[in-house]
Design a protein around this motif. Structure first.
Motif, PDB file in Angstrom:
ATOM      1  N   TYR A   1      40.814  44.517  45.455  1.00 25.79           N
ATOM      2  CA  TYR A   1      40.372  43.291  46.123  1.00 25.79           C
ATOM      3  C   TYR A   1      39.527  42.430  45.173  1.00 25.79           C
ATOM      4  O   TYR A   1      39.693  41.204  45.124  1.00 25.79           O
ATOM      5  N   SER A   2      38.635  43.073  44.403  1.00 24.49           N
ATOM      6  CA  SER A   2      37.803  42.329  43.453  1.00 24.49           C
ATOM      7  C   SER A   2      38.641  41.692  42.361  1.00 24.49           C
ATOM      8  O   SER A   2      38.421  40.536  41.967  1.00 24.49           O
TER       9      SER A   2
ATOM     10  N   SER B   1      40.477  38.770  43.827  1.00 28.88           N
ATOM     11  CA  SER B   1      39.558  37.659  44.083  1.00 28.88           C
ATOM     12  C   SER B   1      39.230  36.912  42.796  1.00 28.88           C
ATOM     13  O   SER B   1      39.136  35.678  42.784  1.00 28.88           O
TER      14      SER B   1
ATOM     15  N   ASN C   1      38.631  48.373  47.140  1.00 27.77           N
ATOM     16  CA  ASN C   1      37.595  47.444  46.653  1.00 27.77           C
ATOM     17  C   ASN C   1      37.890  46.961  45.244  1.00 27.77           C
ATOM     18  O   ASN C   1      37.674  45.792  44.914  1.00 27.77           O
ATOM     19  N   THR C   2      38.399  47.864  44.385  1.00 24.51           N
ATOM     20  CA  THR C   2      38.716  47.486  42.999  1.00 24.51           C
ATOM     21  C   THR C   2      39.832  46.448  42.965  1.00 24.51           C
ATOM     22  O   THR C   2      39.739  45.422  42.276  1.00 24.51           O
TER      23      THR C   2
ATOM     24  N   ASN D   1      45.282  40.183  49.774  1.00 27.45           N
ATOM     25  CA  ASN D   1      43.869  40.431  50.089  1.00 27.45           C
ATOM     26  C   ASN D   1      43.676  40.669  51.593  1.00 27.45           C
ATOM     27  O   ASN D   1      42.883  41.523  51.997  1.00 27.45           O
TER      28      ASN D   1
END
Length: 560
Positions: free
Chosen positions: A169-170, A173, A166-167, A123
């Protein structure tokens, strides 16, 4: 002079020979042979048969609880073996074998920690890449333009790459949150298992001397803290013509750090830490025991016991935390939040020999141990206050309980195989009778109805006169005769302007100070009894009375 030097030389040789005597060292791993569990503390006994050499032998008992009370150590040996010295120390380097379940949980936590670290690293890499892309959005200088084709290619790259970052990372997470939650659950499970990260064990070293090579039985006794027992009782009644069964149990807990494996135990009410100083007598003053009677909203609580409602346990929230540090914190908080109640115990201690061997893990949880069962003769009586509640309560009265060595504690009450509720046995009562409630008896009918024909309100000059009339009916629907005590009351004036007049109380026993009325009835099976109650109140009509006559209660209600 020569004699003097010869004496010194002889002394030196003797001392040299004494100090040169080698000590045979035995490192001993022993099991607990038996226990005496006190209300607060436990005495452990270990036995070891060992072949001793002639002379001095050093016996090291290893793997003992770190909560051992050093001043309580007692050692004995057979076959004329002399005890020369006793010492103890804490071994911080011991490597005790953990339970398999604890080891698996710790291994799982290590794997999860590695996964969490890997996700954090990935991340952070995405965050750095995203910042780098955003810092390099300018494709050319301020004076140099770019072609439409280059701008389109750049825009497509920025959009696709940012969307990809972003995909991922989400997704990472979300995975990280799941791992943190699972880590939290495993960490709390370790807390429940009372797992520790630093094993401390006590070692007791005993120096003995044997006149000859022989086998001796070494008995080692000592006290350990953070263990004990609390009483809990089951009171069972089948019917009003049968005795009460009292089942005496103990909740034994062990937090000494050493598991008690298949060990024979005794339960004692003695205080192992009591002073050895001789006792002395103080004046014996008699007074009333104001703590024996507990008045609740329902007046059918009796001295000795009171009913309790079962309360639900509050749910615990789960938070993300570092499992090792948090386990130590939670164990500390768990130790601080332990509840200890002070109860009264007879000075003459009792001891219960438990016939069955038990295994009690060192997890600070209570384990039920059967102590003894008693069948107690009991008398039964019904009790009702129809003004408060139109129900009859069944009370049991037990005599001879002082000889049972009871300790104050909670009791589960059962009647006809049904759990009624919890009560508390107070042994501090001086009464020879122990009373407790068996709950409402649906087979005894009780009612209290206002008689409108005999009730009225009149104005007499400047006074208002209110007449209240009630009819109480009690019926025995049981197949056996019953004794029932009915209670009611008449008002008592505390002002000279307020006058009361008692017209009919049906031969009740009346307490003039409190206005309490008592009827004791004997009802045969299927029979009923009527009680009439009529009284009047006269007071100034300009001063309305507070009407506390009718029973009221608080009730939770939802409004829409």
């Amino acid at each position: 002079m020569k004699k003097y030097f010869a004496f010194i030389l002889l002394s030196i040789l003797t001392l040299s020979e004494l100090f040169s005597q080698s000590e045979k060292v035995y490192n001993l791993k022993t099991d607990i042979n038996n226990l005496v569990v006190y209300l607060d503390g436990v005495e452990e006994t270990r036995l070891k048969n060992i072949s001793l050499v002639k002379g001095r032998n050093k016996l090291i008992f290893e793997g003992l609880s770190s909560k051992l009370n050093v001043s309580s150590i007692r050692v004995s040996a057979t076959n004329d073996v002399a005890i020369l010295a006793i010492s103890s120390k804490i071994d911080y380097l011991t490597n005790e074998q953990e339970e398999e379940k604890i080891t698996k949980i710790k291994d799982s936590l290590k794997v999860i920690e590695k996964k969490i670290t890997a996700i954090d690293d990935e991340n952070r890499a995405f965050v750095i890449e995203k910042e780098m892309i955003l810092q390099n959005q300018s494709l050319a200088g301020q004076n140099n333009g770019v072609s439409v084709l280059e701008l389109q290619k750049a825009a497509d790259f920025f959009r696709l790459r940012m969307n990809e970052i972003n995909t991922k990372y989400s997704a990472l997470s979300l995975k990280l949150a799941e791992l943190e939650l699972y880590k939290s659950k495993l960490s709390r499970e370790l807390v429940e298992l009372n797992a520790v990260y630093s094993f401390e064990r006590n070692e007791i070293t005993i120096l003995v001397n044997s006149e000859k090579a022989d086998t001796s039985t070494i008995e080692l006794k000592y006290l350990v803290s953070d263990a004990g027992w609390t009483p809990i009782y089951d009171l069972k009644a089948e019917d009003i013509d049968k005795p009460i069964m009292l089942i005496y149990r103990a909740q034994v807990y062990n937090n000494t750090g050493i598991e008690w494996k298949n060990v024979k135990m005794k339960l004692s009410t003695a205080d192992p830490n009591s002073s050895a100083t001789k006792p002395s007598l103080s004046p014996w003053y008699l007074n009333y025991n104001n703590t024996g009677y507990y008045s609740t909203n329902n007046d059918y609580s009796k001295a000795g016991l009171y009913n309790q409602e079962l309360q639900s346990q509050a749910q615990q929230t789960i938070a993300n935390f570092d499992y090792k540090a948090d386990i130590l914190l939670e164990q500390s908080e768990k130790s601080i939040s332990k509840k200890f109640d002070v109860v009264e115990v007879s000075v003459l201690s009792a001891e219960f020999d438990i016939k069955t061997k038990y295994t009690i893990p060192s997890d600070d949880k209570p384990y039920l141990v059967d102590v003894v069962e008693y069948n107690l003769p009991a008398t039964y009586q019904h009790f009702a206050i129809p003004k408060k509640e139109k129900a009859a309560f069944l009370l049991a009265r037990v005599t001879g309980w002082q000889d049972l060595d009871l300790v104050e504690g909670y009791a589960n009450v059962f009647y006809a195989g049904t759990f009624i509720g919890k009560s508390f046995i107070y042994t501090r009562n001086a009464s020879d009778t122990l009373d407790f409630s068996l709950g409402r008896d649906s087979k005894v009918y009780v009612s209290r109805v206002k008689q409108k024909d005999f009730s009225s309100t009149k104005l007499i000059g400047s006074k208002r006169k209110e007449t209240q009339a009630y009819e109480i009916i009690v019926k025995n629907n049981r197949k056996l005769a019953i004794q029932i005590e009915i209670q009611d009351q008449v008002p008592v004036s505390q002002d000279s302007e307020i006058e009361t007049e008692i017209t009919n109380i049906s031969n009740a026993q009346q307490d003039l100070l409190s206005g309490k009325l008592v009827w004791n009835l004997n009802l045969e099976p299927g029979k009923s009894e009527k009680i009439n109650l009529i009284y009047s109140i006269k007071y100034p009509k300009s001063k309305p009375l507070y009407n506390a006559n009718e029973a009221k209660r608080s009730q939770k209600m939802r409004y829409f």
